[in-house]
Design a protein around this motif. Structure first.
Motif, PDB file in Angstrom:
ATOM      1  N   VAL A  47       0.847  -1.201   0.000  1.00  0.00           N
ATOM      2  CA  VAL A  47       0.000   0.000   0.000  1.00  0.00           C
ATOM      3  C   VAL A  47       0.878   1.245   0.000  1.00  0.00           C
ATOM      4  CG1 VAL A  47      -1.569   1.400   1.426  1.00  0.00           C
ATOM      5  CG2 VAL A  47      -1.997  -1.064   1.152  1.00  0.00           C
ATOM      6  N   LYS A  48       1.863   1.243   0.881  1.00  0.00           N
ATOM      7  CA  LYS A  48       2.736   2.412   1.045  1.00  0.00           C
ATOM      8  C   LYS A  48       3.515   2.708  -0.230  1.00  0.00           C
ATOM      9  CE  LYS A  48       5.738   4.446   4.506  1.00  0.00           C
ATOM     10  NZ  LYS A  48       6.427   4.232   5.779  1.00  0.00           N
ATOM     11  N   ILE A  76       1.511  -0.771  12.969  1.00  0.00           N
ATOM     12  CA  ILE A  76       0.727   0.074  12.062  1.00  0.00           C
ATOM     13  C   ILE A  76       0.723   1.515  12.566  1.00  0.00           C
ATOM     14  CG2 ILE A  76      -1.611   0.589  11.233  1.00  0.00           C
ATOM     15  CD1 ILE A  76      -2.101  -2.488  11.252  1.00  0.00           C
ATOM     16  N   LYS A  77       0.428   1.686  13.831  1.00  0.00           N
ATOM     17  CA  LYS A  77       0.271   3.026  14.387  1.00  0.00           C
ATOM     18  C   LYS A  77       1.611   3.742  14.571  1.00  0.00           C
ATOM     19  CE  LYS A  77      -4.117   3.040  14.316  1.00  0.00           C
ATOM     20  NZ  LYS A  77      -4.855   3.952  13.471  1.00  0.00           N
ATOM     21  N   ALA A  78       2.709   3.016  14.503  1.00  0.00           N
ATOM     22  CA  ALA A  78       4.036   3.644  14.589  1.00  0.00           C
ATOM     23  C   ALA A  78       4.412   4.343  13.288  1.00  0.00           C
ATOM     24  CB  ALA A  78       5.088   2.600  14.947  1.00  0.00           C
ATOM     25  N   ASP A  79       3.707   4.034  12.207  1.00  0.00           N
ATOM     26  CA  ASP A  79       4.010   4.620  10.904  1.00  0.00           C
ATOM     27  C   ASP A  79       2.988   5.712  10.589  1.00  0.00           C
ATOM     28  OD1 ASP A  79       4.339   5.226   8.187  1.00  0.00           O
ATOM     29  OD2 ASP A  79       4.932   3.178   7.706  1.00  0.00           O
ATOM     30  N   PRO A  80       3.404   6.960  10.538  1.00  0.00           N
ATOM     31  CA  PRO A  80       2.468   8.063  10.268  1.00  0.00           C
ATOM     32  C   PRO A  80       1.671   7.895   8.971  1.00  0.00           C
ATOM     33  CG  PRO A  80       4.611   8.932  10.901  1.00  0.00           C
ATOM     34  CD  PRO A  80       4.766   7.442  10.738  1.00  0.00           C
ATOM     35  N   PHE A  81       2.207   7.161   8.028  1.00  0.00           N
ATOM     36  CA  PHE A  81       1.505   6.930   6.761  1.00  0.00           C
ATOM     37  C   PHE A  81       0.138   6.289   6.995  1.00  0.00           C
ATOM     38  CE2 PHE A  81       0.431   4.592   2.899  1.00  0.00           C
ATOM     39  CZ  PHE A  81       0.692   5.531   1.906  1.00  0.00           C
ATOM     40  N   GLY A 107      -3.849   2.579  19.977  1.00  0.00           N
ATOM     41  CA  GLY A 107      -4.408   3.338  18.868  1.00  0.00           C
ATOM     42  C   GLY A 107      -5.563   2.697  18.131  1.00  0.00           C
ATOM     43  N   ALA A 108      -6.158   1.659  18.706  1.00  0.00           N
ATOM     44  CA  ALA A 108      -7.302   1.033  18.048  1.00  0.00           C
ATOM     45  C   ALA A 108      -8.455   2.026  17.965  1.00  0.00           C
ATOM     46  CB  ALA A 108      -7.749  -0.207  18.821  1.00  0.00           C
ATOM     47  N   SER A 109      -9.150   2.009  16.865  1.00  0.00           N
ATOM     48  CA  SER A 109     -10.328   2.856  16.693  1.00  0.00           C
ATOM     49  C   SER A 109     -11.477   2.352  17.553  1.00  0.00           C
ATOM     50  CB  SER A 109     -10.765   2.858  15.236  1.00  0.00           C
ATOM     51  OG  SER A 109      -9.706   3.270  14.413  1.00  0.00           O
TER      52      SER A 109
END
Length: 134
Positions: A47-48, A76-81, A107-109
């Motif tokens: 994706v990135k 996942i949440k460690a990557d600002p993308f 950081g889970a929604s």
């Protein structure tokens, strides 16, 4: 084209049940499945690099061999993308408050236990459809 809903769960049976319920719901995003956190993280690297669209939503099982859902969420949440990628953590057979707090801290929604009957699972996906329309 709509972005896909991604489910990450090591249990083939759980993925099959989720897919059946998803197909019965009003959600009309494409569906993609991963049987491990590593496989999902590899997909996110694609994706990135622009190879595939960002999922509209990620559903993570917590209890997986290798990387747990918590480990995947943390990465996942460690990557600002990926800050805009909503992730819902499934607390498999656990409604332990400490698991819920950990998911939120990472950081889970949202977080939920896996629905135990098909009607509730279909309704869960209908709720997601409303969430995704916002």
């Amino acid at each position: 084209m709509k972005s896909p809903i991604a489910i990450v769960d090591d249990s083939e049976d759980d993925r099959l049940i989720a897919k059946i319920c998803y197909d019965r719901s009003q959600c009309d995003h494409p569906w993609i499945e991963f049987d491990s956190g590593d496989e999902f993280l590899a997909h996110l690297r694609t994706v990135k690099s622009g190879g595939v669209p960002l999922p509209a939503l990620g559903l993570l099982d917590i209890n997986m061999p290798g990387r747990s859902g918590f480990d995947v969420l943390k990465e996942i949440k460690a990557d600002p993308f990926f800050n805009k990628l909503p992730v819902i953590v499934f607390l498999t057979n656990s409604s332990a408050e400490e698991d819920k707090k950990k998911a939120k801290k990472l950081g889970a929604s949202s977080y939920t236990t896996k629905p135990t009957n098909l009607d509730d699972y279909v309704e869960f996906f209908n709720t997601l459809d409303e969430f995704l329309k916002k």
